[in-house]
Design an enzyme around this catalytic site. Structure first.
Site, PDB file in Angstrom:
ATOM      1  N   ASP A 103       0.851  -1.189   0.000  1.00  0.00           N
ATOM      2  CA  ASP A 103       0.000   0.000   0.000  1.00  0.00           C
ATOM      3  C   ASP A 103       0.891   1.245   0.000  1.00  0.00           C
ATOM      4  O   ASP A 103       1.583   1.517   0.985  1.00  0.00           O
ATOM      5  CB  ASP A 103      -0.889  -0.037   1.259  1.00  0.00           C
ATOM      6  CG  ASP A 103      -1.931   1.059   1.237  1.00  0.00           C
ATOM      7  OD1 ASP A 103      -1.732   2.082   0.549  1.00  0.00           O
ATOM      8  OD2 ASP A 103      -2.958   0.886   1.929  1.00  0.00           O
ATOM      9  N   GLY A 129     -11.780   5.476 -10.907  1.00  0.00           N
ATOM     10  CA  GLY A 129     -12.713   4.643 -11.656  1.00  0.00           C
ATOM     11  C   GLY A 129     -13.396   5.508 -12.695  1.00  0.00           C
ATOM     12  O   GLY A 129     -13.006   6.671 -12.881  1.00  0.00           O
ATOM     13  N   ALA A 180      -7.272  14.460 -17.865  1.00  0.00           N
ATOM     14  CA  ALA A 180      -8.039  15.553 -18.478  1.00  0.00           C
ATOM     15  C   ALA A 180      -9.124  16.054 -17.536  1.00  0.00           C
ATOM     16  O   ALA A 180      -9.663  17.143 -17.738  1.00  0.00           O
ATOM     17  CB  ALA A 180      -8.664  15.063 -19.780  1.00  0.00           C
ATOM     18  N   TYR A 200     -11.646  14.241  -7.942  1.00  0.00           N
ATOM     19  CA  TYR A 200     -10.599  13.481  -8.654  1.00  0.00           C
ATOM     20  C   TYR A 200      -9.732  14.444  -9.474  1.00  0.00           C
ATOM     21  O   TYR A 200      -8.500  14.366  -9.452  1.00  0.00           O
ATOM     22  CB  TYR A 200     -11.285  12.439  -9.546  1.00  0.00           C
ATOM     23  CG  TYR A 200     -10.379  11.717 -10.513  1.00  0.00           C
ATOM     24  CD1 TYR A 200      -9.518  10.709 -10.088  1.00  0.00           C
ATOM     25  CD2 TYR A 200     -10.407  12.024 -11.879  1.00  0.00           C
ATOM     26  CE1 TYR A 200      -8.709  10.037 -10.986  1.00  0.00           C
ATOM     27  CE2 TYR A 200      -9.604  11.359 -12.778  1.00  0.00           C
ATOM     28  CZ  TYR A 200      -8.748  10.369 -12.337  1.00  0.00           C
ATOM     29  OH  TYR A 200      -7.947   9.713 -13.240  1.00  0.00           O
ATOM     30  N   ALA A 227     -16.329   4.382 -19.804  1.00  0.00           N
ATOM     31  CA  ALA A 227     -17.354   4.281 -20.861  1.00  0.00           C
ATOM     32  C   ALA A 227     -17.067   3.229 -21.959  1.00  0.00           C
ATOM     33  O   ALA A 227     -17.950   2.417 -22.255  1.00  0.00           O
ATOM     34  CB  ALA A 227     -17.591   5.654 -21.475  1.00  0.00           C
TER      35      ALA A 227
HETATM   36  P1  NAD Z   1      -6.427   1.372 -12.504  1.00  0.00           P
HETATM   37  O1  NAD Z   1      -7.419   1.646 -11.438  1.00  0.00           O
HETATM   38  O2  NAD Z   1      -6.622   0.177 -13.363  1.00  0.00           O
HETATM   39  O3  NAD Z   1      -4.958   1.337 -11.904  1.00  0.00           O
HETATM   40  C1  NAD Z   1      -4.587   2.029 -10.746  1.00  0.00           C
HETATM   41  C2  NAD Z   1      -3.925   1.022  -9.830  1.00  0.00           C
HETATM   42  O4  NAD Z   1      -3.466   1.708  -8.666  1.00  0.00           O
HETATM   43  C3  NAD Z   1      -4.875  -0.088  -9.352  1.00  0.00           C
HETATM   44  O5  NAD Z   1      -4.391  -1.364  -9.734  1.00  0.00           O
HETATM   45  C4  NAD Z   1      -4.906   0.079  -7.861  1.00  0.00           C
HETATM   46  O6  NAD Z   1      -4.983  -1.143  -7.133  1.00  0.00           O
HETATM   47  C5  NAD Z   1      -3.581   0.796  -7.603  1.00  0.00           C
HETATM   48  N1  NAD Z   1      -3.618   1.475  -6.310  1.00  0.00           N
HETATM   49  C6  NAD Z   1      -4.614   2.248  -5.810  1.00  0.00           C
HETATM   50  N2  NAD Z   1      -4.322   2.634  -4.569  1.00  0.00           N
HETATM   51  C7  NAD Z   1      -3.111   2.082  -4.263  1.00  0.00           C
HETATM   52  C8  NAD Z   1      -2.289   2.112  -3.104  1.00  0.00           C
HETATM   53  N3  NAD Z   1      -2.669   2.774  -2.001  1.00  0.00           N
HETATM   54  N4  NAD Z   1      -1.125   1.441  -3.144  1.00  0.00           N
HETATM   55  C9  NAD Z   1      -0.743   0.728  -4.243  1.00  0.00           C
HETATM   56  N5  NAD Z   1      -1.490   0.680  -5.368  1.00  0.00           N
HETATM   57  C10 NAD Z   1      -2.662   1.346  -5.379  1.00  0.00           C
HETATM   58  O7  NAD Z   1      -6.392   2.705 -13.410  1.00  0.00           O
HETATM   59  P2  NAD Z   1      -5.705   2.991 -14.821  1.00  0.00           P
HETATM   60  O8  NAD Z   1      -6.804   3.196 -15.793  1.00  0.00           O
HETATM   61  O9  NAD Z   1      -4.650   1.985 -15.101  1.00  0.00           O
HETATM   62  O10 NAD Z   1      -5.055   4.411 -14.531  1.00  0.00           O
HETATM   63  C11 NAD Z   1      -3.681   4.583 -14.191  1.00  0.00           C
HETATM   64  C12 NAD Z   1      -3.413   6.046 -13.889  1.00  0.00           C
HETATM   65  O11 NAD Z   1      -3.759   6.857 -15.017  1.00  0.00           O
HETATM   66  C13 NAD Z   1      -4.219   6.591 -12.715  1.00  0.00           C
HETATM   67  O12 NAD Z   1      -3.423   7.495 -11.985  1.00  0.00           O
HETATM   68  C14 NAD Z   1      -5.343   7.348 -13.373  1.00  0.00           C
HETATM   69  O13 NAD Z   1      -5.851   8.370 -12.552  1.00  0.00           O
HETATM   70  C15 NAD Z   1      -4.661   7.877 -14.619  1.00  0.00           C
HETATM   71  N6  NAD Z   1      -5.620   8.148 -15.701  1.00  0.00           N
HETATM   72  C16 NAD Z   1      -6.251   7.112 -16.322  1.00  0.00           C
HETATM   73  C17 NAD Z   1      -7.155   7.376 -17.328  1.00  0.00           C
HETATM   74  C18 NAD Z   1      -7.875   6.264 -18.050  1.00  0.00           C
HETATM   75  O14 NAD Z   1      -8.659   6.572 -18.954  1.00  0.00           O
HETATM   76  N7  NAD Z   1      -7.660   5.002 -17.736  1.00  0.00           N
HETATM   77  C19 NAD Z   1      -7.423   8.702 -17.699  1.00  0.00           C
HETATM   78  C20 NAD Z   1      -6.785   9.728 -17.022  1.00  0.00           C
HETATM   79  C21 NAD Z   1      -5.861   9.448 -16.037  1.00  0.00           C
END
Ligand code: NAD
Length: 323
Positions: free
Chosen positions: A50, A75, A118, A148, A192
């Site tokens: 964590d 999410g 974004a 967020y 989405a």
């Molecule tokens: P995801 O939720 O699949 O991955 C994030 C991971 O972080 C998860 O596996 C979760 O278990 C881990 N995590 C959360 N809290 C934690 C903690 N305390 N210690 C260790 N691990 C922890 O999301 P993603 O879609 O892979 O996104 C990755 C990054 O990109 C994020 O920072 C997200 O905000 C950013 N982002 C994603 C999108 C998108 O469209 N997917 C868009 C904009 C920004």
């Protein structure tokens, strides 16, 4: 071999990034609260931990030259726009970023990539679905429409401060809706494209697909491989950012659903229901990434969905078979 750490390696983008970095020849340590749900990662080390806990950060940051910080409590709209998870989103993600910036600096990490979103752009520039403004300099005066987004903006500034005061190299990207196989597709945290692929895959021929709102809200969606290409190019460049990593192919949510139906070969009706929607319009603006990196994503939404739909269909079928 350069030693790198991927925070959030058990997640969607982090999991794909571990594979990409291994293919490029890096020594990769991954860390996450959980194992990757859909694949066995080729990481040299994978630590379950964590990142809100400074002791975990001290352990995983040992001997690391570069960090990709993707861990966040996040999410899709059903998770971040309802208000129900605001305290967790703010506290958990900010704590992770505070730890990584400070402990990373103290342990001599040379460069940190930070994944912003974004969602940090001001709501007032995203009210017209046909004409949203998301150029990087339009971020201020700040007015994100979700906690967020506020946390992302805070953490951008946090990493930029460590760059300014301590010389830690930083690269910041603002991702716009990244999608692809091996991402969350059910359970409430899905975004989405995955949600629409699932709803179409689950629907009986002649049935319907539920859409939150009138479906006229606009977005752009970027396929995961293009996102990783942008991340790696940014990391190897001398540009700090923040810079958009997204697609400029703006579509309505109705068009997104129609494209999925076309790929699935299903004719379904659209059932518009109440639900969280976020801003009315959003699109990436790629002028800066083109100028600074001489590159922008080119894959179309349809090409990306053609790779994503079959994977979600497989997951839906496997779940049905299990039941
Ligand atoms: P995801 O939720 O699949 O991955 C994030 C991971 O972080 C998860 O596996 C979760 O278990 C881990 N995590 C959360 N809290 C934690 C903690 N305390 N210690 C260790 N691990 C922890 O999301 P993603 O879609 O892979 O996104 C990755 C990054 O990109 C994020 O920072 C997200 O905000 C950013 N982002 C994603 C999108 C998108 O469209 N997917 C868009 C904009 C920004």
């Amino acid at each position: 071999m350069k030693k790198v750490l991927v925070c959030g390696a058990g997640g969607f983008i982090g999991g794909h990034l571990v594979k990409r970095l291994k293919d490029e020849g890096f020594w990769v340590r991954g860390v996450d609260l959980k194992e990757h749900e859909f694949s066995t990662l080729p990481a040299d080390e994978f630590i379950i931990g964590d990142l809100r806990d400074p002791r975990v950060c001290e352990k995983v940051l040992q001997d690391i030259e570069e960090v990709y910080q993707l861990a966040a409590d996040m999410g899709g709209a059903g998770y971040i726009f309802t208000g129900d998870n605001d305290a967790n989103v703010m506290h958990n993600s900010a704590t992770i970023n505070l730890n990584i910036a400070d402990i990373g600096h103290k342990l001599g990490v040379k460069k940190v990539f930070y994944s912003s979103s974004a969602c940090m752009y001001p709501e007032y520039n995203q009210l017209d679905p046909d004409n949203p403004k998301c150029s990087e300099e339009s971020a201020y005066p700040a007015a994100p429409d979700s906690e967020y987004g506020w946390e992302k903006l805070f953490s951008e500034r946090l990493f930029l401060s460590y760059n300014r005061n301590f010389g830690m190299e930083v690269r910041i990207a603002r991702f716009h809706n990244i999608f692809g196989p091996q991402g969350t597709w059910t359970g409430g945290k899905e975004k989405a494209p995955a949600a629409m692929c699932r709803k179409v895959a689950e629907a009986e021929e002649g049935g319907d697909v539920e859409i939150w709102g009138d479906g006229l809200q606009t977005r752009s969606f970027l396929y995961i491989d293009e996102c990783l290409e942008g991340v790696r190019r940014l990391m190897e460049s001398d540009f700090t950012g923040p810079v958009n990593i997204g697609s400029e192919e703006m579509v309505t949510i109705n068009q997104l659903v129609e494209t999925v139906m076309e790929i699935a070969g299903k004719k379904l009706s659209k059932n518009h229901i109440e639900g969280p929607q976020g801003v009315r319009g959003r699109n990436s603006d790629n002028a800066l990434i083109k100028e600074k990196l001489g590159w922008e994503p080119t894959m179309t939404l349809k090409e990306g969905l053609e790779k994503t739909y079959p994977w979600i269909l497989e997951q839906v079928k496997a779940l049905v078979a299990k039941a």
